[in-house]
Design an enzyme around this catalytic site. Structure first.
Site, short mmCIF file in Angstrom:
data_model
loop_
_atom_site.label_atom_id
_atom_site.label_comp_id
_atom_site.label_asym_id
_atom_site.label_seq_id
_atom_site.Cartn_x
_atom_site.Cartn_y
_atom_site.Cartn_z
N GLY A 16 0.82 -1.21 0.00
CA GLY A 16 0.00 0.00 0.00
C GLY A 16 0.85 1.25 0.00
O GLY A 16 0.56 2.21 0.72
N ALA A 17 1.90 1.26 -0.84
CA ALA A 17 2.89 2.34 -0.80
C ALA A 17 2.63 3.44 -1.81
O ALA A 17 3.46 4.35 -1.96
CB ALA A 17 4.29 1.77 -1.02
N THR A 18 1.51 3.40 -2.51
CA THR A 18 1.27 4.42 -3.55
C THR A 18 0.44 5.59 -3.06
O THR A 18 0.17 6.51 -3.83
CB THR A 18 0.57 3.78 -4.77
OG1 THR A 18 -0.70 3.26 -4.37
CG2 THR A 18 1.43 2.68 -5.37
N GLY A 20 -1.14 7.83 0.77
CA GLY A 20 -1.33 7.98 2.20
C GLY A 20 -0.10 7.65 3.04
O GLY A 20 1.03 7.99 2.70
N ILE A 21 -0.35 6.99 4.16
CA ILE A 21 0.71 6.66 5.10
C ILE A 21 1.78 5.80 4.45
O ILE A 21 2.97 5.97 4.68
CB ILE A 21 0.12 5.97 6.35
CG1 ILE A 21 -0.75 6.96 7.14
CG2 ILE A 21 1.23 5.41 7.24
CD1 ILE A 21 -1.55 6.30 8.24
N GLY A 22 1.35 4.85 3.61
CA GLY A 22 2.31 3.97 2.96
C GLY A 22 3.27 4.72 2.06
O GLY A 22 4.48 4.45 2.06
N TYR A 167 -14.14 -3.81 9.89
CA TYR A 167 -12.84 -3.17 9.95
C TYR A 167 -12.16 -3.44 11.29
O TYR A 167 -10.98 -3.85 11.35
CB TYR A 167 -13.00 -1.67 9.74
CG TYR A 167 -11.73 -0.87 9.91
CD1 TYR A 167 -10.81 -0.76 8.88
CD2 TYR A 167 -11.44 -0.24 11.11
CE1 TYR A 167 -9.63 -0.04 9.03
CE2 TYR A 167 -10.28 0.49 11.28
CZ TYR A 167 -9.37 0.59 10.24
OH TYR A 167 -8.21 1.31 10.41
#
Length: 278
Positions: A16-18, A20-22, A167
């Site tokens: 999930g690096a594309t 937000g936090i990632g 969630y």
């Protein structure tokens, strides 16, 4: 921000690096001299992220990125086969509550979507890396302070569904997995963390929630916990941002952790590689 000298030269996969936090975590790691492998489910975004890391990372070069939809166990298993030997795995990718829609969604494999993406994918990715003899030294699971006890009679929330419950249960499952991994694989340093409450990310804004803080706080917390792991302290801890904290009691229940492990092995069985016990 936490000290970064331990991060230089570490080979790190950030899921999930594309965004937000990632994305901020990957950028901070590259600037600290880590060799970062960004993951995302959109090939174009992954390519842009790789280019950005190469531009901002100084001596560190992101050799390539990886594309996989973590809502698919098959693609998650492929990701585990394709990534190189890692020093660190940061399981950051996740999806939120779904906002006000309240509609139960399922993954490609028919599992409740939040449980599948937020928990089953990190479980399968981590376990398959271990089974392939390429266990990372450190595994960091980006979880949440939003937690709800798992009902093993209805783990897929087929009754009384709510996106919030889905969630919160998936995030507690991550913590149970973290504690279980620390116990079953003591050579791997593993921690879970809550990166911050309602930080300014697409996930939060998409749920029509007013952000309470910058996404950078989440990246700083992730790096803090990673540095803590690299200091060779105790394994199997949960952090609320940069402070040790206590999750729900179920995380400390060995019977519940064993139940979750058995359930997860059954749900991922078509793609889960087996390895001898350590």
């Amino acid at each position: 921000m936490a000290s970064t000298h331990r991060l230089r030269g570490q080979h790190i996969l950030v899921t999930g690096a594309t965004d937000g936090i990632g994305a901020l975590t990957a950028d901070a790691l590259a600037r600290a001299g880590s060799i970062v492998y960004p993951h995302g489910r959109n090939a174009e975004k992954v390519e842009r992220t790789v280019a950005s890391l190469r531009a901002h990372g100084g001596a560190a070069i992101a050799p390539r990125g990886f594309v996989a939809d973590l809502a698919s166990l098959e693609e998650t298993a492929r990701l585990a086969r394709e990534v190189p030997q890692l020093d660190v795995l940061i399981n950051n990718a996740g999806i939120g509550t779904g906002g006000s829609r309240g509609v139960r969604e399922t993954s490609r494999d028919g599992h409740e979507l939040r449980f599948a993406v937020n928990y089953l994918a990190p479980f399968l990715l981590t376990r398959n890396l271990i089974a392939q003899g390429r266990a990372p030294k450190v595994v960091i699971n980006v979880s949440s302070i939003g937690q709800e006890e798992i009902d093993f009679d209805d783990p897929m929330l087929e009754r009384g569904y709510s996106g919030s419950s889905a969630y919160c249960r998936s995030k507690l499952a991550q913590i149970l997995f973290t504690f279980d991994l620390a116990e079953t694989h003591p050579t791997i340093k593993t921690h879970a963390l809550h990166p911050g409450t309602y930080l300014d990310t697409n996930m939060v804004r998409g749920a029509n929630i007013r952000p309470l803080g910058p996404a950078r706080d989440g990246a700083d917390a992730t790096l803090f916990v990673l540095n803590h792991a690299l200091e060779n302290g105790p394994s199997g801890q949960y952090f609320n941002q940069q402070h040790l904290a206590r999750p729900l009691d179920q995380a400390y229940d060995r019977t519940a952790r064993k139940q979750l492990r058995s359930l997860s092995e059954r749900l991922t069985a078509p793609y889960l590689l087996r390895a001898p016990a350590p």
